[in-house]
Design a protein around this motif. Sequence first.
Motif, PDB file in Angstrom:
ATOM      1  N   ARG A 268       0.889  -1.425   0.018  1.00  0.00           N
ATOM      2  CA  ARG A 268      -0.108   0.417   0.076  1.00  0.00           C
ATOM      3  C   ARG A 268       0.914   1.680  -0.207  1.00  0.00           C
ATOM      4  O   ARG A 268       0.176   1.984  -0.636  1.00  0.00           O
ATOM      5  CB  ARG A 268      -0.770  -0.301   1.023  1.00  0.00           C
ATOM      6  N   ASP A 269       2.080   1.429   0.313  1.00  0.00           N
ATOM      7  CA  ASP A 269       2.818   2.147   0.831  1.00  0.00           C
ATOM      8  C   ASP A 269       3.618   2.585  -0.891  1.00  0.00           C
ATOM      9  O   ASP A 269       4.519   1.969  -1.384  1.00  0.00           O
ATOM     10  CB  ASP A 269       4.480   2.415   1.714  1.00  0.00           C
ATOM     11  N   PRO A 270       3.423   3.491  -1.234  1.00  0.00           N
ATOM     12  CA  PRO A 270       4.072   3.715  -3.064  1.00  0.00           C
ATOM     13  C   PRO A 270       5.415   4.137  -2.644  1.00  0.00           C
ATOM     14  O   PRO A 270       6.141   3.650  -3.528  1.00  0.00           O
ATOM     15  CB  PRO A 270       2.957   5.150  -3.072  1.00  0.00           C
ATOM     16  N   GLU A 271       6.352   4.447  -1.431  1.00  0.00           N
ATOM     17  CA  GLU A 271       7.108   4.777  -1.181  1.00  0.00           C
ATOM     18  C   GLU A 271       7.831   3.181  -0.952  1.00  0.00           C
ATOM     19  O   GLU A 271       9.176   3.472  -1.512  1.00  0.00           O
ATOM     20  CB  GLU A 271       8.058   5.541   0.211  1.00  0.00           C
ATOM     21  N   ALA A 272       7.914   1.989  -1.021  1.00  0.00           N
ATOM     22  CA  ALA A 272       7.888   1.191  -0.832  1.00  0.00           C
ATOM     23  C   ALA A 272       8.203   0.172  -2.070  1.00  0.00           C
ATOM     24  O   ALA A 272       9.190  -0.551  -2.351  1.00  0.00           O
ATOM     25  CB  ALA A 272       7.159  -0.099  -0.027  1.00  0.00           C
ATOM     26  N   ILE A 273       7.433   0.847  -3.373  1.00  0.00           N
ATOM     27  CA  ILE A 273       8.129   0.546  -4.857  1.00  0.00           C
ATOM     28  C   ILE A 273       9.240   0.412  -5.617  1.00  0.00           C
ATOM     29  O   ILE A 273       9.841  -0.781  -5.619  1.00  0.00           O
ATOM     30  CB  ILE A 273       7.062   0.462  -5.623  1.00  0.00           C
ATOM     31  N   PRO A 274       9.060   1.689  -5.247  1.00  0.00           N
ATOM     32  CA  PRO A 274      11.479   1.058  -5.896  1.00  0.00           C
ATOM     33  C   PRO A 274      12.158   1.577  -5.327  1.00  0.00           C
ATOM     34  O   PRO A 274      13.082   1.120  -6.096  1.00  0.00           O
ATOM     35  CB  PRO A 274      11.034   2.842  -6.100  1.00  0.00           C
ATOM     36  N   LEU A 275      11.694   1.600  -3.433  1.00  0.00           N
ATOM     37  CA  LEU A 275      13.762   0.776  -3.194  1.00  0.00           C
ATOM     38  C   LEU A 275      13.305  -0.882  -3.293  1.00  0.00           C
ATOM     39  O   LEU A 275      13.912  -1.061  -3.090  1.00  0.00           O
ATOM     40  CB  LEU A 275      13.136   1.041  -1.424  1.00  0.00           C
ATOM     41  N   VAL A 276      12.500  -1.290  -3.056  1.00  0.00           N
ATOM     42  CA  VAL A 276      12.465  -2.943  -3.534  1.00  0.00           C
ATOM     43  C   VAL A 276      13.030  -3.428  -4.205  1.00  0.00           C
ATOM     44  O   VAL A 276      12.942  -3.605  -4.926  1.00  0.00           O
ATOM     45  CB  VAL A 276      10.843  -3.749  -2.906  1.00  0.00           C
ATOM     46  N   GLU A 277      12.255  -2.490  -5.853  1.00  0.00           N
ATOM     47  CA  GLU A 277      12.450  -2.750  -7.227  1.00  0.00           C
ATOM     48  C   GLU A 277      14.460  -2.812  -6.892  1.00  0.00           C
ATOM     49  O   GLU A 277      14.633  -3.420  -8.149  1.00  0.00           O
ATOM     50  CB  GLU A 277      11.917  -1.541  -7.667  1.00  0.00           C
ATOM     51  N   GLN A 278      14.648  -1.173  -6.268  1.00  0.00           N
ATOM     52  CA  GLN A 278      16.378  -1.707  -6.784  1.00  0.00           C
ATOM     53  C   GLN A 278      16.835  -2.135  -5.707  1.00  0.00           C
ATOM     54  O   GLN A 278      17.729  -3.285  -6.474  1.00  0.00           O
ATOM     55  CB  GLN A 278      16.199  -0.383  -5.820  1.00  0.00           C
ATOM     56  N   ARG A 279      16.735  -2.933  -4.440  1.00  0.00           N
ATOM     57  CA  ARG A 279      16.498  -3.506  -3.765  1.00  0.00           C
ATOM     58  C   ARG A 279      17.163  -5.402  -4.685  1.00  0.00           C
ATOM     59  O   ARG A 279      17.912  -5.471  -4.607  1.00  0.00           O
ATOM     60  CB  ARG A 279      16.372  -4.194  -2.821  1.00  0.00           C
ATOM     61  N   LEU A 280      16.360  -4.840  -5.348  1.00  0.00           N
ATOM     62  CA  LEU A 280      16.359  -6.986  -5.909  1.00  0.00           C
ATOM     63  C   LEU A 280      16.547  -6.622  -7.764  1.00  0.00           C
ATOM     64  O   LEU A 280      15.366  -7.227  -8.467  1.00  0.00           O
ATOM     65  CB  LEU A 280      14.353  -7.247  -6.807  1.00  0.00           C
ATOM     66  N   THR A 281      16.966  -6.125  -8.399  1.00  0.00           N
ATOM     67  CA  THR A 281      17.635  -5.569  -9.369  1.00  0.00           C
ATOM     68  C   THR A 281      17.719  -6.931  -9.593  1.00  0.00           C
ATOM     69  O   THR A 281      17.503  -7.279 -11.056  1.00  0.00           O
ATOM     70  CB  THR A 281      18.467  -4.337  -9.320  1.00  0.00           C
ATOM     71  N   ARG A 282      18.071  -7.625  -9.724  1.00  0.00           N
ATOM     72  CA  ARG A 282      19.610  -8.661 -10.359  1.00  0.00           C
ATOM     73  C   ARG A 282      17.869  -9.533 -10.275  1.00  0.00           C
ATOM     74  O   ARG A 282      18.205 -10.837 -11.067  1.00  0.00           O
ATOM     75  CB  ARG A 282      20.189  -9.487  -9.208  1.00  0.00           C
ATOM     76  N   PHE A 283      17.136  -9.379  -9.698  1.00  0.00           N
ATOM     77  CA  PHE A 283      16.053 -10.410  -9.945  1.00  0.00           C
ATOM     78  C   PHE A 283      14.978  -9.864 -10.594  1.00  0.00           C
ATOM     79  O   PHE A 283      13.157 -10.150 -10.776  1.00  0.00           O
ATOM     80  CB  PHE A 283      14.821 -11.089  -8.423  1.00  0.00           C
ATOM     81  N   SER A 284      15.165  -9.220 -12.061  1.00  0.00           N
ATOM     82  CA  SER A 284      14.807  -8.257 -12.957  1.00  0.00           C
ATOM     83  C   SER A 284      13.480  -9.172 -13.540  1.00  0.00           C
ATOM     84  O   SER A 284      12.767  -8.590 -14.182  1.00  0.00           O
ATOM     85  CB  SER A 284      15.297  -7.156 -13.386  1.00  0.00           C
ATOM     86  N   ASP A 285      13.855 -10.688 -13.995  1.00  0.00           N
ATOM     87  CA  ASP A 285      13.918 -11.203 -14.995  1.00  0.00           C
ATOM     88  C   ASP A 285      12.075 -12.328 -13.964  1.00  0.00           C
ATOM     89  O   ASP A 285      11.962 -12.995 -14.853  1.00  0.00           O
ATOM     90  CB  ASP A 285      14.382 -12.294 -14.858  1.00  0.00           C
ATOM     91  N   ARG A 286      12.191 -11.628 -12.634  1.00  0.00           N
ATOM     92  CA  ARG A 286      10.848 -12.547 -12.613  1.00  0.00           C
ATOM     93  C   ARG A 286      10.416 -11.995 -11.177  1.00  0.00           C
ATOM     94  O   ARG A 286       9.434 -12.818 -10.392  1.00  0.00           O
ATOM     95  CB  ARG A 286      12.092 -13.649 -11.401  1.00  0.00           C
ATOM     96  N   PHE A 287      10.056 -10.997 -11.058  1.00  0.00           N
ATOM     97  CA  PHE A 287      10.276  -9.652 -10.098  1.00  0.00           C
ATOM     98  C   PHE A 287       9.134  -8.682 -10.421  1.00  0.00           C
ATOM     99  O   PHE A 287       9.825  -7.926 -11.241  1.00  0.00           O
ATOM    100  CB  PHE A 287      10.504  -9.558  -8.787  1.00  0.00           C
ATOM    101  N   LEU A 288       8.038  -8.483  -9.762  1.00  0.00           N
ATOM    102  CA  LEU A 288       7.769  -7.475 -10.021  1.00  0.00           C
ATOM    103  C   LEU A 288       6.798  -6.824  -8.963  1.00  0.00           C
ATOM    104  O   LEU A 288       6.577  -7.390  -8.333  1.00  0.00           O
ATOM    105  CB  LEU A 288       5.989  -7.554 -10.639  1.00  0.00           C
ATOM    106  N   ALA A 289       6.878  -5.163  -8.390  1.00  0.00           N
ATOM    107  CA  ALA A 289       6.106  -4.792  -7.452  1.00  0.00           C
ATOM    108  C   ALA A 289       5.222  -3.935  -7.902  1.00  0.00           C
ATOM    109  O   ALA A 289       5.249  -2.811  -9.029  1.00  0.00           O
ATOM    110  CB  ALA A 289       7.773  -3.838  -6.961  1.00  0.00           C
ATOM    111  N   VAL A 290       4.027  -4.013  -7.214  1.00  0.00           N
ATOM    112  CA  VAL A 290       2.740  -3.276  -7.465  1.00  0.00           C
ATOM    113  C   VAL A 290       2.293  -2.139  -6.529  1.00  0.00           C
ATOM    114  O   VAL A 290       2.489  -2.785  -5.102  1.00  0.00           O
ATOM    115  CB  VAL A 290       1.756  -4.629  -7.471  1.00  0.00           C
ATOM    116  N   ASN A 291       1.930  -1.330  -6.829  1.00  0.00           N
ATOM    117  CA  ASN A 291       1.348  -0.231  -5.515  1.00  0.00           C
ATOM    118  C   ASN A 291      -0.146  -0.639  -5.228  1.00  0.00           C
ATOM    119  O   ASN A 291      -0.728  -0.555  -6.585  1.00  0.00           O
ATOM    120  CB  ASN A 291       1.723   0.771  -5.600  1.00  0.00           C
ATOM    121  N   GLY A 292      -0.281  -1.095  -3.903  1.00  0.00           N
ATOM    122  CA  GLY A 292      -1.800  -1.656  -3.901  1.00  0.00           C
ATOM    123  C   GLY A 292      -2.407  -1.759  -2.274  1.00  0.00           C
ATOM    124  O   GLY A 292      -1.385  -2.319  -2.080  1.00  0.00           O
ATOM    125  N   ASN A 293      -3.135  -2.355  -2.204  1.00  0.00           N
ATOM    126  CA  ASN A 293      -4.074  -2.951  -1.244  1.00  0.00           C
ATOM    127  C   ASN A 293      -4.419  -4.730  -1.088  1.00  0.00           C
ATOM    128  O   ASN A 293      -5.057  -5.017  -2.329  1.00  0.00           O
ATOM    129  CB  ASN A 293      -5.712  -2.049  -0.572  1.00  0.00           C
TER     130      ASN A 293
END
Length: 293
Positions: A56-81
């Motif tokens: 739900r926290d929009p600020e979490a999305i870019p932080l985790v996307e950066q943290r898990l960059t090495r898994f970009s082939d299998r990870f998606l981050a979505v803002n929502g409830n």
Amino acid sequence: MEPISFHRPVLLGEVREWLSVRPGMVVVDGTLGDGGHSELLCELVGPTGLVIGIDRDPEAIPLVEQRLTRFSDRFLAVNGNFKDLPELVATHTVRPIDRVLLDLGWSTTQFVTRGRGFSFMTNEQLDMRFNPSENTESAGDIVNTASLRELIRIFRLYGEERRAEQIAEAIVAAREREPITTTQQLANIVVSVAPRVGAIHPATQVFQALRIAVNDELAALREALNTITTAIPHNARVAIITFHSLEDRIVKRFISTRTDVKAITKKPIIPTEDEIRDNPRSRSSKLRIFEKV
């Protein structure tokens, strides 16, 4: 620039063991937070799998996307409830959901760095909204406008606070003198009628109650359990980590009263003594897992 200090996920080994994630699965982390559990899930699903993290926290999305960059082939981050989990997932994949994880704790990063008044440890504006862009009441709105009866109800129901009436009366008296706008103001009001005894700050349950009320957390959990269970196929598993009795009772009752799910363990899984020693915040966590039948 100082390195980002991420929240330590709880019961990581137990999630690995009991959620039973295998390569190629579609797994949804409905409470992304700092991405600690999602990092594990990405490792487990492998390059043919998919992990969708929702927060739900929009600020979490870019932080985790950066943290898990090495898994970009299998990870998606979505803002929502997470109560809207099936709908959110359906916009990104047509594959069925194999596993779902909900960690109902709040990350240290969210408490410490967001500046939204989640904690009385720093003096901040009383907001407590997980997503400030949502058109909902803030904690400041509630403490300054709710009736005495409503404040008592919130503190008793969501905080299980024994001194709810005295604290609510003190808040109503204080706001007549000036608006209550900061965490320090509120904490001081609580302490004035409930002096500190022992290690737990007397405002702890009041802050918990307001946070739950502001974000409608318990209703979201009930809705999520129903919508997720309806959406997942047979043999899919759902794991929920709770941190207080209100949440755990909801999950326990759901599992025991539904005919289309079965508990994977008879009792909730709790952290080991070693984990509690290394990460004291894990002390109150409980993991329950059910499977669609």
